[in-house]
Design a protein around this motif. Structure first.
Motif, PDB file in Angstrom:
ATOM      1  N   MET A 245       0.815  -1.204   0.000  1.00 26.27           N
ATOM      2  CA  MET A 245       0.000   0.000   0.000  1.00 26.27           C
ATOM      3  C   MET A 245       0.859   1.268   0.000  1.00 26.27           C
ATOM      4  SD  MET A 245      -3.170   0.575  -0.091  1.00 26.27           S
ATOM      5  CE  MET A 245      -4.275   1.907   0.072  1.00 26.27           C
ATOM      6  N   LYS A 246       1.983   1.233   0.728  1.00 26.80           N
ATOM      7  CA  LYS A 246       2.836   2.413   0.842  1.00 26.80           C
ATOM      8  C   LYS A 246       3.348   2.893  -0.529  1.00 26.80           C
ATOM      9  CE  LYS A 246       6.882   4.152   3.292  1.00 26.80           C
ATOM     10  NZ  LYS A 246       7.931   3.832   4.261  1.00 26.80           N
ATOM     11  N   PRO A 247       3.867   2.014  -1.408  1.00 27.43           N
ATOM     12  CA  PRO A 247       4.315   2.487  -2.726  1.00 27.43           C
ATOM     13  C   PRO A 247       3.189   3.124  -3.540  1.00 27.43           C
ATOM     14  CG  PRO A 247       5.185   0.302  -2.312  1.00 27.43           C
ATOM     15  CD  PRO A 247       4.208   0.601  -1.214  1.00 27.43           C
ATOM     16  N   THR A 248       1.979   2.597  -3.411  1.00 29.84           N
ATOM     17  CA  THR A 248       0.834   3.152  -4.138  1.00 29.84           C
ATOM     18  C   THR A 248       0.521   4.562  -3.666  1.00 29.84           C
ATOM     19  OG1 THR A 248      -0.070   0.934  -4.411  1.00 29.84           O
ATOM     20  CG2 THR A 248      -1.585   2.778  -4.715  1.00 29.84           C
ATOM     21  N   ILE A 249       0.546   4.780  -2.375  1.00 32.16           N
ATOM     22  CA  ILE A 249       0.267   6.104  -1.816  1.00 32.16           C
ATOM     23  C   ILE A 249       1.349   7.097  -2.227  1.00 32.16           C
ATOM     24  CG2 ILE A 249       0.084   7.429   0.333  1.00 32.16           C
ATOM     25  CD1 ILE A 249      -1.245   4.882   1.550  1.00 32.16           C
ATOM     26  N   ILE A 250       2.605   6.687  -2.122  1.00 38.46           N
ATOM     27  CA  ILE A 250       3.715   7.569  -2.494  1.00 38.46           C
ATOM     28  C   ILE A 250       3.631   7.944  -3.965  1.00 38.46           C
ATOM     29  CG2 ILE A 250       6.227   7.686  -2.786  1.00 38.46           C
ATOM     30  CD1 ILE A 250       6.416   5.963  -0.198  1.00 38.46           C
ATOM     31  N   THR A 251       3.382   6.956  -4.821  1.00 39.18           N
ATOM     32  CA  THR A 251       3.269   7.216  -6.256  1.00 39.18           C
ATOM     33  C   THR A 251       2.079   8.115  -6.561  1.00 39.18           C
ATOM     34  OG1 THR A 251       4.304   5.083  -6.728  1.00 39.18           O
ATOM     35  CG2 THR A 251       3.095   6.127  -8.529  1.00 39.18           C
ATOM     36  N   SER A 252       0.972   7.921  -5.867  1.00 35.57           N
ATOM     37  CA  SER A 252      -0.209   8.754  -6.080  1.00 35.57           C
ATOM     38  C   SER A 252       0.053  10.211  -5.687  1.00 35.57           C
ATOM     39  CB  SER A 252      -1.399   8.212  -5.281  1.00 35.57           C
ATOM     40  OG  SER A 252      -1.741   6.940  -5.743  1.00 35.57           O
ATOM     41  N   VAL A 253       0.758  10.425  -4.589  1.00 33.56           N
ATOM     42  CA  VAL A 253       1.093  11.794  -4.159  1.00 33.56           C
ATOM     43  C   VAL A 253       2.017  12.447  -5.182  1.00 33.56           C
ATOM     44  CG1 VAL A 253       2.315  13.149  -2.400  1.00 33.56           C
ATOM     45  CG2 VAL A 253       0.701  11.363  -1.708  1.00 33.56           C
ATOM     46  N   ILE A 254       3.032  11.711  -5.652  1.00 31.33           N
ATOM     47  CA  ILE A 254       3.941  12.250  -6.665  1.00 31.33           C
ATOM     48  C   ILE A 254       3.174  12.583  -7.940  1.00 31.33           C
ATOM     49  CG2 ILE A 254       5.890  11.688  -8.172  1.00 31.33           C
ATOM     50  CD1 ILE A 254       7.021  10.045  -5.782  1.00 31.33           C
ATOM     51  N   THR A 255       2.274  11.709  -8.344  1.00 31.33           N
ATOM     52  CA  THR A 255       1.465  11.949  -9.541  1.00 31.33           C
ATOM     53  C   THR A 255       0.627  13.200  -9.386  1.00 31.33           C
ATOM     54  OG1 THR A 255       1.390   9.586 -10.019  1.00 31.33           O
ATOM     55  CG2 THR A 255      -0.294  10.966 -11.055  1.00 31.33           C
ATOM     56  N   PHE A 256      -0.002  13.368  -8.236  1.00 23.94           N
ATOM     57  CA  PHE A 256      -0.815  14.551  -7.978  1.00 23.94           C
ATOM     58  C   PHE A 256       0.023  15.826  -8.086  1.00 23.94           C
ATOM     59  CE2 PHE A 256      -2.359  17.779  -5.005  1.00 23.94           C
ATOM     60  CZ  PHE A 256      -3.619  18.026  -5.549  1.00 23.94           C
ATOM     61  N   ILE A 257       1.197  15.808  -7.483  1.00 20.17           N
ATOM     62  CA  ILE A 257       2.073  16.984  -7.518  1.00 20.17           C
ATOM     63  C   ILE A 257       2.489  17.297  -8.951  1.00 20.17           C
ATOM     64  CG2 ILE A 257       4.378  17.836  -6.865  1.00 20.17           C
ATOM     65  CD1 ILE A 257       3.953  16.297  -4.184  1.00 20.17           C
ATOM     66  N   LEU A 258       2.874  16.280  -9.723  1.00 22.13           N
ATOM     67  CA  LEU A 258       3.296  16.512 -11.099  1.00 22.13           C
ATOM     68  C   LEU A 258       2.145  17.010 -11.973  1.00 22.13           C
ATOM     69  CD1 LEU A 258       5.719  13.499 -11.642  1.00 22.13           C
ATOM     70  CD2 LEU A 258       6.314  15.903 -11.254  1.00 22.13           C
ATOM     71  N   VAL A 259       0.940  16.526 -11.741  1.00 27.63           N
ATOM     72  CA  VAL A 259      -0.231  17.021 -12.486  1.00 27.63           C
ATOM     73  C   VAL A 259      -0.490  18.485 -12.129  1.00 27.63           C
ATOM     74  CG1 VAL A 259      -2.747  16.800 -12.708  1.00 27.63           C
ATOM     75  CG2 VAL A 259      -1.298  14.776 -12.877  1.00 27.63           C
ATOM     76  N   LEU A 260      -0.414  18.810 -10.849  1.00 31.98           N
ATOM     77  CA  LEU A 260      -0.593  20.198 -10.423  1.00 31.98           C
ATOM     78  C   LEU A 260       0.466  21.095 -11.064  1.00 31.98           C
ATOM     79  CD1 LEU A 260      -2.154  22.172  -8.580  1.00 31.98           C
ATOM     80  CD2 LEU A 260      -0.509  21.603  -6.778  1.00 31.98           C
ATOM     81  N   TRP A 261       1.704  20.649 -11.067  1.00 30.99           N
ATOM     82  CA  TRP A 261       2.784  21.417 -11.689  1.00 30.99           C
ATOM     83  C   TRP A 261       2.551  21.581 -13.183  1.00 30.99           C
ATOM     84  CZ3 TRP A 261       8.042  19.447  -9.314  1.00 30.99           C
ATOM     85  CH2 TRP A 261       8.086  19.795  -7.957  1.00 30.99           C
ATOM     86  N   SER A 262       2.003  20.562 -13.826  1.00 28.10           N
ATOM     87  CA  SER A 262       1.739  20.684 -15.271  1.00 28.10           C
ATOM     88  C   SER A 262       0.652  21.720 -15.527  1.00 28.10           C
ATOM     89  CB  SER A 262       1.370  19.334 -15.880  1.00 28.10           C
ATOM     90  OG  SER A 262       0.104  18.906 -15.436  1.00 28.10           O
ATOM     91  N   PHE A 263      -0.345  21.804 -14.657  1.00 27.61           N
ATOM     92  CA  PHE A 263      -1.365  22.844 -14.802  1.00 27.61           C
ATOM     93  C   PHE A 263      -0.728  24.231 -14.737  1.00 27.61           C
ATOM     94  CE2 PHE A 263      -4.737  19.752 -13.230  1.00 27.61           C
ATOM     95  CZ  PHE A 263      -5.332  19.625 -14.475  1.00 27.61           C
TER      96      PHE A 263
END
Length: 93
Positions: free
Chosen positions: A1-19
């Motif tokens: 579960m931990k890798p999924t949460i970490i990857t999801s947070v990184i994905t969210f940050i990168l999507v926000l940065w792309s906006f």
């Protein structure tokens, strides 16, 4: 579960940065504090890119190849952000 949460947070940050990058480029509506935030984003990419070469000597559980590739990618992304900022700097309100 931990890798999924970490990857999801990184994905969210990168999507926000792309906006913010799209906003700075004028592709989408201007977001608040776009100039400051895109400068900070470029700085983070630049710092990560440079710091990664330091970690090659102390790999923290990663291979030197990982640090070379990921740092190179971060430096390219930082360069793209910096060049883009230079092009649109005067258009910010």
């Amino acid at each position: 579960m931990k890798p999924t949460i970490i990857t999801s947070v990184i994905t969210f940050i990168l999507v926000l940065w792309s906006f913010y990058a799209f906003s700075a480029a004028g592709v989408i509506t201007q977001l608040p504090f776009v100039r400051t935030i895109v400068v900070v984003i470029a700085g983070i990419y630049l710092l990560r890119g440079v710091a990664g070469f330091y970690f090659m000597n102390n790999p923290l559980g990663r291979t030197p190849e990982f640090w070379i590739w990921s740092s190179s990618i971060c430096l390219v992304i930082a360069l793209v952000h910096i060049l883009g900022l230079k092009q649109v700097w005067s258009t910010f309100a």
